[in-house]
Design an enzyme around this catalytic site. Structure first.
Site, mmCIF file in Angstrom:
data_model
loop_
_atom_site.group_PDB
_atom_site.id
_atom_site.type_symbol
_atom_site.label_atom_id
_atom_site.label_comp_id
_atom_site.label_asym_id
_atom_site.label_seq_id
_atom_site.Cartn_x
_atom_site.Cartn_y
_atom_site.Cartn_z
ATOM 1 C CG ASP A 31 -2.188 1.342 0.951
ATOM 2 O OD1 ASP A 31 -3.281 0.733 0.439
ATOM 3 O OD2 ASP A 31 -1.913 2.335 1.320
ATOM 4 C CB ILE A 32 0.950 4.077 -1.923
ATOM 5 C CG1 ILE A 32 2.261 4.968 -2.740
ATOM 6 C CG2 ILE A 32 -0.550 5.283 -1.826
ATOM 7 C CD1 ILE A 32 1.601 6.008 -4.236
ATOM 8 C CB VAL A 97 -8.544 1.640 -5.077
ATOM 9 C CG1 VAL A 97 -8.966 1.359 -6.923
ATOM 10 C CG2 VAL A 97 -9.036 3.099 -4.894
ATOM 11 C CG HIS A 101 -8.776 -2.752 -2.406
ATOM 12 N ND1 HIS A 101 -9.671 -2.209 -3.086
ATOM 13 C CD2 HIS A 101 -8.541 -2.273 -1.201
ATOM 14 C CE1 HIS A 101 -10.341 -0.901 -2.107
ATOM 15 N NE2 HIS A 101 -9.452 -0.845 -1.330
HETATM 16 P P1 AMP Z 1 -9.894 2.262 0.513
HETATM 17 O O1 AMP Z 1 -9.780 3.107 0.901
HETATM 18 O O2 AMP Z 1 -10.260 0.356 0.941
HETATM 19 O O3 AMP Z 1 -10.117 1.379 -1.289
HETATM 20 O O4 AMP Z 1 -7.910 1.448 -0.122
HETATM 21 C C1 AMP Z 1 -7.654 1.489 -1.013
HETATM 22 C C2 AMP Z 1 -5.879 1.860 -0.789
HETATM 23 O O5 AMP Z 1 -5.489 1.807 -1.841
HETATM 24 C C3 AMP Z 1 -4.980 2.646 0.282
HETATM 25 O O6 AMP Z 1 -4.934 2.346 1.569
HETATM 26 C C4 AMP Z 1 -4.281 3.648 -0.521
HETATM 27 O O7 AMP Z 1 -3.384 3.634 0.346
HETATM 28 C C5 AMP Z 1 -4.063 2.619 -1.916
HETATM 29 N N1 AMP Z 1 -3.400 2.709 -2.536
HETATM 30 C C6 AMP Z 1 -4.053 3.564 -3.767
HETATM 31 N N2 AMP Z 1 -3.325 4.495 -5.007
HETATM 32 C C7 AMP Z 1 -2.293 3.273 -4.992
HETATM 33 C C8 AMP Z 1 -1.144 2.817 -5.374
HETATM 34 N N3 AMP Z 1 -0.491 3.871 -6.263
HETATM 35 N N4 AMP Z 1 -0.270 2.427 -4.986
HETATM 36 C C9 AMP Z 1 -0.755 1.328 -3.728
HETATM 37 N N5 AMP Z 1 -1.359 1.629 -3.047
HETATM 38 C C10 AMP Z 1 -2.374 2.527 -3.582
#
Ligand code: AMP
Length: 115
Positions: A31-32, A97, A101
């Site tokens: 996770d970023i 997103v 996930h």
């Molecule tokens: P959610 O809020 O459950 O939809 O989680 C989405 C997750 O995706 C968050 O924890 C973000 O930090 C992660 N995220 C968004 N963009 C990226 C990316 N480019 N690479 C890795 N993680 C990401």
């Protein structure tokens, strides 16, 4: 079907990610914006926007996210101490997103209830 997301670009290697797991059906990457010392996401390569969109025939595909998490826990040595798996859905779940996930969080004591 909703638009594709940044996760499709990660699957296609169009944007960088620290990939820690890959199989025919599943991708795992860091996770970023980590919320724990270990924070990775396991996603199905086939886009399913939310849990609401899961079909019965997706059960095995989604089950594989958990098997990937199980193997990763053992690999990084947190299986005994424990970890948290989270899948958020829509606004109240704080899903940002729309490509399902499984969050894998480990390396610190988690709290319950969550905020
Ligand atoms: P959610 O809020 O459950 O939809 O989680 C989405 C997750 O995706 C968050 O924890 C973000 O930090 C992660 N995220 C968004 N963009 C990226 C990316 N480019 N690479 C890795 N993680 C990401």
């Amino acid at each position: 079907m909703q638009e594709e997301t940044i996760f499709d670009k990660i699957i296609r290697r169009e944007i960088p990610a620290e990939i820690i797991y890959e199989s025919d059906d599943v991708l795992g990457f860091k996770d970023i914006n980590p919320q724990a010392p270990v924070h990775v996401l396991f996603i199905p390569k086939k886009r399913i926007p939310t849990v609401n969109d899961m079909r019965d025939e997706d059960a095995e595909r989604v089950g594989k996210l958990f098997l990937a998490a199980r193997d990763y826990a053992r690999q990084v040595g947190v299986d005994e101490d424990g970890y948290r798996l989270v899948m958020n859905c829509n606004e109240h779940g704080q899903q940002t997103v729309p490509h399902i996930h499984l969050h894998f969080l480990a390396g610190r004591q988690m709290l319950w209830p969550p905020g």
